[in-house]
Structures are given as C-alpha cells and as structure tokens.
Design a protein around this motif. Structure first.
Motif, PDB file in Angstrom:
ATOM      1  N   UNK A 185       0.755  -1.147   0.157  1.00 33.55           N
ATOM      2  CA  UNK A 185       0.042   0.102   0.248  1.00 33.55           C
ATOM      3  C   UNK A 185       0.802   1.157   0.004  1.00 33.55           C
ATOM      4  N   UNK A 186       1.637   1.240   0.760  1.00 31.94           N
ATOM      5  CA  UNK A 186       2.692   2.280   1.030  1.00 31.94           C
ATOM      6  C   UNK A 186       3.531   2.499  -0.527  1.00 31.94           C
ATOM      7  N   UNK A 187       4.001   1.494  -1.060  1.00 31.16           N
ATOM      8  CA  UNK A 187       4.473   1.660  -2.217  1.00 31.16           C
ATOM      9  C   UNK A 187       3.447   2.355  -3.366  1.00 31.16           C
ATOM     10  N   UNK A 216       7.431  -0.960  11.844  1.00 27.07           N
ATOM     11  CA  UNK A 216       6.998  -0.227  10.707  1.00 27.07           C
ATOM     12  C   UNK A 216       7.700   1.001  10.305  1.00 27.07           C
ATOM     13  N   UNK A 217       8.582   1.675  11.363  1.00 25.81           N
ATOM     14  CA  UNK A 217       9.030   2.942  10.891  1.00 25.81           C
ATOM     15  C   UNK A 217      10.061   2.985   9.990  1.00 25.81           C
ATOM     16  N   UNK A 218      10.767   1.895   9.813  1.00 25.66           N
ATOM     17  CA  UNK A 218      11.756   1.753   8.459  1.00 25.66           C
ATOM     18  C   UNK A 218      11.154   2.331   7.429  1.00 25.66           C
ATOM     19  N   UNK A 219      10.029   1.563   7.173  1.00 32.25           N
ATOM     20  CA  UNK A 219       9.329   1.582   5.878  1.00 32.25           C
ATOM     21  C   UNK A 219       8.754   3.016   5.726  1.00 32.25           C
ATOM     22  N   UNK A 220       8.117   3.517   6.835  1.00 34.11           N
ATOM     23  CA  UNK A 220       7.536   4.946   6.599  1.00 34.11           C
ATOM     24  C   UNK A 220       8.756   6.118   6.220  1.00 34.11           C
ATOM     25  N   UNK A 221       9.700   5.779   7.094  1.00 33.99           N
ATOM     26  CA  UNK A 221      11.114   6.613   6.734  1.00 33.99           C
ATOM     27  C   UNK A 221      11.533   6.601   5.548  1.00 33.99           C
ATOM     28  N   UNK A 225       7.763  10.958   0.685  1.00 32.50           N
ATOM     29  CA  UNK A 225       6.936  12.007   1.105  1.00 32.50           C
ATOM     30  C   UNK A 225       6.417  11.763   2.417  1.00 32.50           C
ATOM     31  N   UNK A 226       6.997  11.304   3.553  1.00 29.69           N
ATOM     32  CA  UNK A 226       6.489  11.323   4.681  1.00 29.69           C
ATOM     33  C   UNK A 226       7.134  12.176   5.943  1.00 29.69           C
TER      34      UNK A 226
END
Length: 466
Positions: A185-187, A216-221, A225-226
């Motif tokens: 989803x983030x992709x 989950x922070x590594x993927x959010x980072x 644009x986060x």
C-alpha cells in the motif's frame, strides 16, 4: 486499552495539564451543515469568508474519533477541524474548504455505541466527498488537492480510505492510530506521490508504539514524502503534559488537540523543532506542486549521494544556511531558524531545466550542502548558472567540486548546455577553486549585493563554453 501508568515517568520539573487551553466552539459559526447519502456533514467554504470565487482550493476532510458523532457540532473540534477555519490558518493556505463528515453513530438498547467508522463506510464516504465537491466546489472553481485527516478511529479510517482509493487523496494525516498498512500500500502511495504525516504519541493509551509502530518505522522513513511525528509526551498549549480524562485516561491519546493547534504552544514556541512555525508549513509544502522532483534522479560519487531536497531536510539545510562562515558570501542573509528555508524548499523543482541537489556525505548519512545548475536565471540566453553551498566544517575536502562535476556531467547528457557561468566574491577563494576545477575561466569583474542589502562584494564571473 493498555494499562499505562505513565505518571511515574514524567520528567523532573514537568507538570500535568488537565485540559486543552483553547475554547471549544469558538469558530463553529463559520461552519454550515448539509447531508449526502444519508450522512450528515459540516463544512466551511473559503469563498464565503473573503477568498475569491472562481478558483480551485484544496479540500481538507476531517474524520472524527469513536463516539464523537454523538456530540453534534462539537465533533468539528474533536476531529481537529475547527481551528483550520481561523483567519490565520486560512490565509496561510490561501484558502481551503473544510469538510467534516459524521458517521451514523447511535447507542443500542444496551447503551453501546454502534455504526461507528468501519470498512462499510468506505464507499459512502467516498461518494459523500465527491458529492460535496460537486455541490459546493465545482461550480466555483473546483478543488485542487484533497487532504484526509483522521483522529483515533478516524485515523484508522484514513488508512483504509488511502488504501482503497490510493490515487484520490493527495495528503494523509492519521493521528493516533497504529493501523499502518502493508508495504504494498505504501509503495502505491509513493507511486501516486502521496504525502503522509504520521502522528502518534509514544505513550498512547490505546496503541502499541513499541510493538506495532516501531517495526514499521523503517518503511515509513523510506517513503518519498513522509513526516514522522512521534513525541515522547503529548503537551497542551500551556506546556503541560496532557492528562485528559473522559472516564478513562486519554491524555497521550489526544494528540489531535495540539495537532489542531498547529503544534504550537500558547506562547508562540513550537512543539517540534523541525516545524518552527507549525504543522501548517508542512501542509503547505505538501500542497505545493514540485513537478520536476520526480524526474530528478539520485546520483552518486565516490563519497556522496546526490538527491533532491525535501521538507524534511530543513534542519540539515539550516546547518549551512545558518552557518556564519557559509552565509557570509550567500546572496540571502544568514538564516535565523529552520523556518527561513521553507519558502526556498517550496520553490525548488518547479522549473523543467533547473537541477537542485542535496549533498549527502556517505560516511555519516548527513546532508552537508547543496548545489545545482539553472537556466531560469538567464532564460533569454544560452548561459546556465551554477551555484553551491556547503557547511564550513566540510570545506577543504574537495566535496563541492566532486558534487558539481557529477551534476554537470548528468546535466550535459539531459540538457542542451552550451555555456555555464558562476559568480563568486573575490574574497571567496574556495569558490574560485571549485570553478577552476570545473574548467571555468575568468570572464569579467563585477559585484553583487546580498538580498537584504547588508553587504556588497567585489566579485568575478567565470565561465566555460562546451
């Protein structure tokens, strides 16, 4: 709810604040009521409050938390929407529609709240938003971008809507939910250039920060644009640690209260040093089109990663723009805070020809400077300008030359560059050396004055033809 007795962890000298320091309902009069598809909503129309008709404005959609719809118009505040109708907020955005849909919550015979936000609302909510745009905005210029902000259960719904309609919302601001979606989803959000502001307190009474969020922070980072806002403590405007009791302790879960107040304390200081003027600066960055950032590829040299600059680089940028030595010869005055860089960041990647790059030092991962090549400075000629700045503690290592050689090499393969020019203060020997190493030679003597008029420098312009 987790049993979190955080009162014993409060820092020495801190105090507990029992309620927000603002007046609920002060701006309710700016909102009107309407309905669509069997759902009620409140809304704010900027064209009825001093903003011109006939142009597109963004629409900010706020989703309330569990049970909040039972409070009627108080839901406008609980969702975080109320203060976005204030004059100063509206002026900062140049005007924005505000939409507050209400779930059809009610109590059953046992007193339990039913029909709160759930997946069954996804299509009705999507239809309501479109109906609102058609009825209130399309006849008056339309909508530019769509921001979806959710509080608590509304934050979970924000994730759900962002997952179900990944190309519909431009900005997502979930506040107080650990229901972070999958990598796929983030992709998709990255593909659609979605901006995400993730907000949750580390001591949230309802969510598991360590167990659910931290993994989950590594993927959010890694999102393009986060912005990740996970404060150690949730504060009220009086700088007290929030302890808000609604029959159960919810102080650290009520992050929406300071969020709605622009993450600013009542005395005008900021709650996060990365947002010196508040959350509205980040929202404005997300609302600003940077059409050519996507076509600016990451480059690499032996010691550097060269990548486009973003809002989250403001702190790093300040380390050279606020550096007395580096700022001495800059056209713009020495920055007083990170806030001084916001307008510059917003101006980048809007011209198809220009190339701006941040210099990341591989050894530490730090952003240490920036530079680029620009045709917009001399659009009437074939001359391209070069420019660069770097932290003074990194001078003398050949870093700027290394970066600019790579940038120029890439630029020449993608642009029709016939001539480059650069101007430096005669005193700035380091800048002269960079240009000489780029194969540039003396063109003329000149001078330049800083934008604020504080200093004028004798200068020289060097150039190179290809």
């Amino acid at each position: 709810m987790k049993n979190k007795d955080w009162s014993k962890e409060i820092p020495q000298g801190a105090f507990v604040s029992k309620k927000p320091t603002y007046n609920v309902g002060e701006y309710f009069e700016f909102f009107k009521e309407d309905s669509a598809g069997g759902m009620k909503y409140y809304f704010f129309d900027p064209t009825e409050h001093g903003f011109e008709k006939g142009k597109a404005y963004p629409v900010f959609i706020f989703l309330h938390g569990y049970t909040n719809a039972l409070e009627g118009d108080v839901c406008i505040n609980y969702s975080g929407a109320e203060f976005f109708a204030k004059e100063d907020y509206q002026k900062s955005f140049g005007g924005a529609y505000i939409l507050v849909p209400l779930a059809n919550e009610k109590r059953n015979i046992d007193g339990e709240v039913v029909d709160s936000w759930s997946e069954s609302y996804a299509n009705p909510l999507y239809n309501l938003i479109n109906e609102f745009i058609k009825k209130h905005a399309e006849t008056n210029g339309g909508v530019s971008k769509k921001l979806l902000w959710g509080n608590s259960a509304g934050a979970t719904m924000t994730y759900l809507m962002g997952q179900k309609y990944p190309d519909f919302f431009n900005i997502l601001i979930p506040v107080g939910s650990d229901d972070i979606p999958s990598d796929s989803v983030i992709d998709q959000w990255d593909i659609n250039n979605v901006h995400l502001f993730f907000a949750m307190g580390k001591r949230d009474e309802f969510n598991d920060y360590e167990g659910t969020v931290v993994p989950r922070l590594p993927r959010l980072e890694k999102m393009k644009n986060s912005f990740i806002f996970t404060p150690d403590w949730v504060y009220n405007g009086d700088k007290g640690i929030a302890s808000i009791n609604f029959g159960t302790e919810m102080g650290q879960h009520c992050l929406v209260n300071p969020m709605a107040c622009n993450l600013m304390f009542d005395d005008g200081t900021c709650m996060d040093q990365r947002l010196p003027r508040g959350l509205t600066d980040w929202i404005n960055y997300a609302l600003t089109d940077h059409p050519y950032i996507e076509t600016t590829p990451v480059l690499e040299t032996e010691r550097l990663i060269l990548r486009p600059l973003k809002f989250t680089d403001l702190e790093a940028i300040y380390k050279w723009t606020g550096d007395e030595k580096t700022a001495k010869f800059m056209l713009y005055p020495k920055y007083k805070s990170t806030a001084d860089g916001v307008d510059w960041i917003n101006s980048l990647y809007t011209n198809a020809d220009d190339l701006d790059y941040g210099f990341v030092w591989k050894e530490t991962g730090e952003m240490i400077g920036s530079g680029g090549i620009y045709h917009s400075h001399h659009p009437e000629t074939e001359t391209w300008s070069i420019g660069y700045n770097i932290r003074s503690d990194m001078w003398g290592k050949g870093i700027t030359t290394e970066a600019m050689i790579k940038i120029l090499e890439y630029a020449r393969t993608t642009r029709n560059i016939k001539e480059i020019a650069g101007t430096f203060a005669v005193e700035n020997v380091g800048s002269r050396r960079v240009m000489e190493k780029l194969g540039m030679t003396y063109l003329e003597d000149t001078e330049y004055t800083k934008f604020d008029g504080s200093a004028t420098f004798k200068a020289q312009t060097f150039y190179r033809k290809f």
